[in-house]
Design a protein around this motif. Structure first.
Motif: not given
Length: 300
Positions: A103-116
């Motif tokens: 892939f040209r790019g990949i985004t991964r978020t941190n661990w968050v709650d249901a409301n981000n």
């Protein structure tokens, strides 16, 4: 009479749930590789295609509904819910034997709650012209799509990788050799700490076998150099008869110079081998012009 089988072994083999010893249930959610044409606060598209960017023999994968990718991982305990989301940009494949280039790019978020709440994005960008080599990583507060460049200011951290560029002349060396071997080497890495305003730039010179010979790291506070560390490694001559051995270090010297007062410290190591096994390490250091005797470690 017709027969139709809807069973898909690929779906059966997908890891969907993990229950840990403390009762936390981790669930993995997959989505097909297709653009859902919606924003993060809507349906959270797992994939953004790169259109018709590539030319033959490469081709952009605009749609692959039978290919599932991880979209979300959730953790549920008796009292806490957390999730981590993944998004992808610009899948590319090669028609002349290389296959999927990534892939040209990949985004991964941190661990968050249901409301981000307090969401942080970590984005990795890859260079398809270098067969998918990673060239840029950054993390920043908020959602950043996998095709997004980092903000000029306000990022948490950022690193930039440069490949096959001669650190002296600036000339680019084609990683594809005449014998069809693809030899990629990381010649420069720039790391930035956006929280503290510091940075580190490392340049590396390699030998013909891609072993690092001289590596120099400059630490900066803002734009002011604070410290330079130079690591020099020499290697035992390659063994090409009988046992084939490459990249066996013979000596290493690490020199640290403080920019403020030019104070210099140095450490040295010498390596000896018997039957290709490391048997002796000799170490000594120099600080403020004083050099210690060698300390010898013997590995019987």
């Amino acid at each position: 009479r017709t027969f139709k089988c809807t069973k898909d072994s690929k779906l059966d083999n997908e890891l969907k749930k993990i229950t840990t010893g403390n009762g936390v249930v981790e669930t993995v959610t997959y989505k097909p590789l297709k653009n859902e044409s919606c924003g993060y606060n809507g349906c959270n598209s797992v994939y953004y295609d790169s259109g018709n960017t590539e030319n033959y023999p490469n081709t952009d994968i605009v749609l692959a509904p039978t290919l599932n990718v991880v979209h979300e991982i959730t953790k549920q305990s008796s009292s806490v819910f957390k999730k981590q989301s993944f998004m992808y940009y610009g899948a590319v494949t090669n028609y002349e034997g290389l296959g999927f280039l990534g892939f040209r790019g990949i985004t991964r978020t941190n661990w968050v709650d249901a409301n981000n709440t307090n969401l942080i994005s970590s984005v990795s960008l890859n260079d398809i012209s270098l067969r998918g080599a990673n060239y840029l990583n950054y993390s920043a507060i908020g959602f950043y799509a996998p095709q997004s460049l980092p903000p000029t200011t306000g990022f948490i951290s950022k690193s930039i990788n440069t490949y096959n560029v001669d650190i002296t002349t600036g000339a680019f060396e084609n990683p594809l050799q005449t014998n069809k071997v693809y030899k990629l080497k990381n010649t420069k890495t720039e790391s930035f700490d956006g929280m503290n305003g510091t940075s580190a730039v490392t340049t590396t010179n390699h030998d013909v076998y891609n072993n690092p010979l001289v590596s120099e790291t400059v630490l900066k506070n803002g734009t002011t150099p604070e410290q330079t560390t130079t690591t020099t490694v020499s290697y035992v001559a390659p063994t090409t008869t009988g046992t084939y051995v490459l990249g066996r270090p013979e000596s290493k010297e690490v020199k640290v110079v403080l920019s403020a007062n030019s104070d210099e410290s140095k450490s040295e190591e010498l390596y000896a081998y018997t039957n290709h096994l490391l048997t002796t390490i000799q170490k000594r250091s120099t600080n403020s012009g004083l050099t210690t005797d060698y300390l010898t470690e013997v590995n019987d």
